[in-house]
Scaffold this motif. Structure first.
Motif, mmCIF file in Angstrom:
data_model
loop_
_atom_site.group_PDB
_atom_site.id
_atom_site.type_symbol
_atom_site.label_atom_id
_atom_site.label_comp_id
_atom_site.label_asym_id
_atom_site.label_seq_id
_atom_site.Cartn_x
_atom_site.Cartn_y
_atom_site.Cartn_z
ATOM 1 N N PRO A 125 -9.889 -6.392 3.789
ATOM 2 C CA PRO A 125 -9.727 -5.000 4.241
ATOM 3 C C PRO A 125 -9.586 -4.035 3.077
ATOM 4 O O PRO A 125 -9.398 -4.462 1.935
ATOM 5 C CB PRO A 125 -8.436 -5.056 5.057
ATOM 6 C CG PRO A 125 -7.667 -6.160 4.443
ATOM 7 C CD PRO A 125 -8.670 -7.180 4.003
ATOM 8 N N ASN A 126 -9.656 -2.752 3.365
ATOM 9 C CA ASN A 126 -9.397 -1.731 2.368
ATOM 10 C C ASN A 126 -7.954 -1.864 1.895
ATOM 11 O O ASN A 126 -7.081 -2.308 2.652
ATOM 12 C CB ASN A 126 -9.636 -0.352 3.000
ATOM 13 C CG ASN A 126 -9.693 0.737 1.957
ATOM 14 O OD1 ASN A 126 -10.202 0.538 0.865
ATOM 15 N ND2 ASN A 126 -9.164 1.893 2.305
ATOM 16 N N CYS A 127 -7.707 -1.491 0.654
ATOM 17 C CA CYS A 127 -6.377 -1.684 0.056
ATOM 18 C C CYS A 127 -5.284 -1.047 0.905
ATOM 19 O O CYS A 127 -4.260 -1.682 1.211
ATOM 20 C CB CYS A 127 -6.335 -1.120 -1.361
ATOM 21 S SG CYS A 127 -7.268 0.371 -1.565
ATOM 22 N N SER A 128 -5.506 0.188 1.375
ATOM 23 C CA SER A 128 -4.425 0.871 2.106
ATOM 24 C C SER A 128 -4.192 0.245 3.474
ATOM 25 O O SER A 128 -3.096 0.357 4.037
ATOM 26 C CB SER A 128 -4.738 2.361 2.228
ATOM 27 O OG SER A 128 -6.094 2.543 2.519
ATOM 28 N N TYR A 153 -0.706 7.856 -0.537
ATOM 29 C CA TYR A 153 -0.633 8.454 -1.874
ATOM 30 C C TYR A 153 -1.205 7.387 -2.792
ATOM 31 O O TYR A 153 -0.485 6.451 -3.190
ATOM 32 C CB TYR A 153 0.817 8.792 -2.217
ATOM 33 C CG TYR A 153 1.510 9.557 -1.099
ATOM 34 C CD1 TYR A 153 2.055 8.874 0.003
ATOM 35 C CD2 TYR A 153 1.565 10.943 -1.094
ATOM 36 C CE1 TYR A 153 2.640 9.565 1.049
ATOM 37 C CE2 TYR A 153 2.168 11.643 -0.049
ATOM 38 C CZ TYR A 153 2.699 10.942 1.031
ATOM 39 O OH TYR A 153 3.285 11.623 2.086
ATOM 40 N N GLN A 154 -2.513 7.476 -3.098
ATOM 41 C CA GLN A 154 -3.241 6.357 -3.668
ATOM 42 C C GLN A 154 -3.481 6.501 -5.169
ATOM 43 O O GLN A 154 -3.852 7.573 -5.661
ATOM 44 C CB GLN A 154 -4.545 6.132 -2.889
ATOM 45 C CG GLN A 154 -4.266 5.833 -1.433
ATOM 46 C CD GLN A 154 -5.485 5.482 -0.593
ATOM 47 O OE1 GLN A 154 -5.516 5.772 0.610
ATOM 48 N NE2 GLN A 154 -6.480 4.832 -1.181
ATOM 49 N N ALA A 155 -3.278 5.363 -5.865
ATOM 50 C CA ALA A 155 -3.433 5.336 -7.323
ATOM 51 C C ALA A 155 -4.899 5.506 -7.709
ATOM 52 O O ALA A 155 -5.813 5.149 -6.956
ATOM 53 C CB ALA A 155 -2.914 4.007 -7.865
ATOM 54 N N SER A 157 -6.564 3.838 -9.847
ATOM 55 C CA SER A 157 -7.300 2.581 -10.097
ATOM 56 C C SER A 157 -8.106 2.171 -8.864
ATOM 57 O O SER A 157 -9.052 1.383 -8.957
ATOM 58 C CB SER A 157 -6.342 1.453 -10.479
ATOM 59 O OG SER A 157 -5.326 1.331 -9.502
ATOM 60 N N GLY A 158 -7.782 2.720 -7.717
ATOM 61 C CA GLY A 158 -8.590 2.464 -6.522
ATOM 62 C C GLY A 158 -9.982 3.057 -6.656
ATOM 63 O O GLY A 158 -10.902 2.652 -5.947
ATOM 64 N N ALA A 159 -10.148 3.974 -7.584
ATOM 65 C CA ALA A 159 -11.460 4.617 -7.746
ATOM 66 C C ALA A 159 -12.191 4.093 -8.981
ATOM 67 O O ALA A 159 -13.213 4.650 -9.384
ATOM 68 C CB ALA A 159 -11.292 6.130 -7.835
ATOM 69 N N SER A 209 -13.821 9.065 4.974
ATOM 70 C CA SER A 209 -14.140 7.652 5.225
ATOM 71 C C SER A 209 -12.905 6.782 4.965
ATOM 72 O O SER A 209 -12.647 5.821 5.691
ATOM 73 C CB SER A 209 -15.307 7.214 4.331
ATOM 74 O OG SER A 209 -15.012 7.525 2.967
ATOM 75 N N GLU A 210 -12.107 7.145 3.974
ATOM 76 C CA GLU A 210 -10.890 6.381 3.667
ATOM 77 C C GLU A 210 -9.909 6.475 4.835
ATOM 78 O O GLU A 210 -9.271 5.487 5.204
ATOM 79 C CB GLU A 210 -10.228 6.940 2.398
ATOM 80 C CG GLU A 210 -9.101 6.073 1.845
ATOM 81 C CD GLU A 210 -9.604 4.862 1.076
ATOM 82 O OE1 GLU A 210 -10.822 4.633 1.031
ATOM 83 O OE2 GLU A 210 -8.780 4.127 0.533
ATOM 84 N N GLU A 211 -9.799 7.628 5.447
ATOM 85 C CA GLU A 211 -8.889 7.803 6.578
ATOM 86 C C GLU A 211 -9.365 7.005 7.787
ATOM 87 O O GLU A 211 -8.584 6.324 8.460
ATOM 88 C CB GLU A 211 -8.753 9.300 6.902
ATOM 89 C CG GLU A 211 -7.884 10.030 5.888
ATOM 90 C CD GLU A 211 -8.216 11.504 5.685
ATOM 91 O OE1 GLU A 211 -9.058 12.058 6.435
ATOM 92 O OE2 GLU A 211 -7.633 12.097 4.758
ATOM 93 N N ALA A 235 -4.503 10.635 0.213
ATOM 94 C CA ALA A 235 -4.557 11.513 -0.966
ATOM 95 C C ALA A 235 -4.575 10.687 -2.252
ATOM 96 O O ALA A 235 -4.058 9.565 -2.292
ATOM 97 C CB ALA A 235 -3.344 12.441 -0.980
ATOM 98 N N ARG A 236 -5.168 11.277 -3.295
ATOM 99 C CA ARG A 236 -5.167 10.660 -4.622
ATOM 100 C C ARG A 236 -4.053 11.298 -5.435
ATOM 101 O O ARG A 236 -3.947 12.536 -5.466
ATOM 102 C CB ARG A 236 -6.511 10.865 -5.315
ATOM 103 C CG ARG A 236 -6.690 10.037 -6.537
ATOM 104 C CD ARG A 236 -6.881 8.573 -6.237
ATOM 105 N NE ARG A 236 -8.181 8.276 -5.614
ATOM 106 C CZ ARG A 236 -8.520 7.085 -5.147
ATOM 107 N NH1 ARG A 236 -7.639 6.107 -5.173
ATOM 108 N NH2 ARG A 236 -9.707 6.867 -4.617
ATOM 109 N N VAL A 237 -3.223 10.458 -6.050
ATOM 110 C CA VAL A 237 -2.098 10.989 -6.841
ATOM 111 C C VAL A 237 -2.190 10.476 -8.277
ATOM 112 O O VAL A 237 -2.852 9.463 -8.525
ATOM 113 C CB VAL A 237 -0.752 10.561 -6.207
ATOM 114 C CG1 VAL A 237 -0.559 11.222 -4.847
ATOM 115 C CG2 VAL A 237 -0.647 9.040 -6.109
HETATM 116 C C1 2RA Z 1 -9.556 3.820 -3.134
HETATM 117 N N1 2RA Z 1 -9.263 2.359 -1.224
HETATM 118 O O1 2RA Z 1 -8.348 3.720 -3.312
HETATM 119 C C2 2RA Z 1 -10.247 2.997 -2.071
HETATM 120 C C3 2RA Z 1 -11.193 2.000 -2.655
HETATM 121 N N2 2RA Z 1 -10.521 1.022 -3.406
HETATM 122 O O2 2RA Z 1 -10.286 4.567 -3.804
#
Ligand code: 2RA
Length: 346
Positions: A125-128, A153-155, A157-159, A209-211, A235-237
Motif C-alpha cells: 500500500p501507499n506509505c500513509s 504531514y508527509q516527509a 523522502s516520500g517524493a 491522488s494521494e488523498e 500535506a508535504r512538510v
Molecule cells: C509520497 N506517498 O509521500 C507518496 C509516495 N511515496 O510522496
C-alpha cells in the motif's frame, strides 16, 4: 529453504529494501539489484552490482521486490506481469496494481490471509495507508468504525531523492541567510519553513491522488467499503523522514482512549507513546525524528471527541521508507515464506 531475490529500483526505497533484507536476515540465497542502468550500489558497507532490468533477469528469481518507477512506462508495469509469468512472486511498492481485484493489497499484521489468493503479483500500500490501517484494524474489529477523517504531514523522502536534496539546499540557504531564488523542481513552491497542501494531482472534486489512495486502499485492506473516509489533507512538510497523521474516527460503539491504547499495545507493529505528563519529552508523544529508521508505527495524543462519545482522535507516526514501503514489502515476503505461499496457487 533459501530464495533468489531481486530488488528492482536503486532509489531511496530500493536501498531501504536491501537494508531491511539484511537487518531481518531474510533467507536469501542470492540478491540481485536491477535498475535502468548498471552501477555499483553500496548499502551499509555492502556493494551490490546493479544490473540493467530486462525480462530475462527474472529467470530463476523467486521473489522480486519492485521499488522502481510507476506508471504505464514504469518498471512494474513493464516487467512485473512477465516476471510473474516466469514464476516470480512480484511484490510491487507502487500504485499500478493496488486496486486490481486479482492483486492482494497487504499489510501483513492486518490482512496477511489475503496473500493466499495471490496470482503472482502482490501490492504494497501507499506509505500513509500502511501506518493508518495498523491503528484502525483492532478498533474496527472491536468497535466497528463508521467514519475516518485524516490529515497527513508527509516527509519529503516520500517524493524521492531530488525532493530530499531540495529541502536540504533550501534549509542550508535559510541557515546562511541566503535568499531562496526559485522553488522546484521537486515542489511547486518553497518547502523549507513551509507546508504544501498538495501531494499528487487533483481530481474533479478537488481531491489529490494521494488523498484518494487513503480512501480506496484503506477500504480494500480492511475489507469494508462501508467505512466513510474523508482525507482532509495530505500535506508535504519540511521533514526528511517520517509521515505523521492526525486521525479522527467515529465508531458504532463508544471506545475510550484507555480501551484504544490497550488494543494498540497488543497489536503487532504498533507502539503507544502517550504519556503527556512525562518528564521525558520523548515519552509524551511520537515524532517523525524519533520514528525514523525504525520498523515500528507509533500512536499517541489519544483523546475522546469533546462533543461525541463515539468519536476518538489520535496521532500516528511512522518511517515512510520503512513500514511505509521497504519493511512492509519485506514483511510480505516473510509472510509468504512462513506460509509456504511463495509459489502461487500454493
Ligand atoms: C509520497 N506517498 O509521500 C507518496 C509516495 N511515496 O510522496
Amino acid at each position: 529453504t533459501q530464495y533468489n531475490v531481486a530488488v528492482v529500483g536503486a532509489g531511496a526505497v530500493g536501498e531501504e529494501i536491501l537494508r531491511v533484507l539484511a537487518e531481518h536476515h531474510f533467507p536469501a540465497k542470492s540478491i540481485k539489484v536491477l535498475a535502468r542502468s548498471a552501477r555499483t550500489l553500496t548499502v551499509d558497507g555492502i556493494d551490490y552490482q546493479v544490473e540493467p532490468t530486462t525480462a530475462e533477469a527474472f529467470d530463476g528469481v523467486d521473489i522480486a521486490l519492485f521499488a522502481g518507477t510507476e506508471g504505464e512506462k514504469g518498471a512494474a508495469v513493464t516487467f512485473g506481469p512477465d516476471a510473474a509469468a516466469r514464476g516470480c512472486v512480484v511484490i510491487d511498492n507502487g500504485a499500478d496494481f493496488r486496486m486490481r481485484s486479482d492483486v492482494p493489497l497487504v499489510v501483513p499484521e492486518v490482512n496477511a490471509a489475503a496473500l493466499a489468493e495471490h496470482k503472482g503479483i502482490i501490492a504494497n500500500p501507499n506509505c500513509s495507508t500502511a501506518q493508518l490501517v495498523l491503528t484502525l484494524k483492532p478498533i474496527h474489529d472491536a468497535f466497528k468504525i463508521k467514519r475516518v477523517l485524516i490529515s497527513t504531514y508527509q516527509a519529503v523522502s516520500g517524493a524521492g531523492g531530488a525532493a530530499v536534496n531540495e529541502l536540504q539546499a533550501q534549509t542550508t540557504a535559510l541557515g546562511e541567510g541566503r535568499q531562496i531564488s526559485s522553488a522546484g523542481p521537486a515542489f511547486p513552491v518553497q518547502i523549507a519553513a513551509n507546508v504544501i497542501p498538495q501531494i499528487g494531482g487533483f481530481d474533479d472534486a478537488g481531491y489529490t491522488s494521494e488523498e484518494m489512495k487513503l480512501v480506496h486502499e484503506t477500504r480494500k485492506i480492511l475489507g469494508d467499503d462501508s467505512i466513510a473516509i474523508t482525507p482532509m489533507i495530505t500535506a508535504r512538510v519540511p521533514v526528511f523522514i517520517g509521515h505523521s497523521e492526525s486521525v479522527y474516527i467515529e465508531t458504532e460503539k463508544p471506545v475510550t482512549p484507555d480501551e484504544a491504547r490497550e488494543l494498540w499495545r497488543n497489536f503487532p507493529g504498533l507502539r503507544v507513546v502517550d504519556d503527556i505528563h512525562s518528564d521525558d519529552p520523548s515519552l509524551r508523544y511520537p515524532t517523525p525524528l524519533a520514528a525514523a529508521h525504525k520498523d515500528t508505527t507509533y500512536v499517541g495524543r489519544v483523546r475522546q471527541d469533546l462533543g461525541n462519545k463515539n468519536g476518538l482522535t489520535f496521532w500516528v507516526v511512522s518511517d515512510n521508507l520503512r513500514k511505509g514501503a521497504a519493511t512492509n514489502a519485506v514483511q510480505i515476503a516473510e509472510a509468504l515464506v512462513e506460509r509456504g505461499w511463495v509459489k502461487r496457487g500454493a
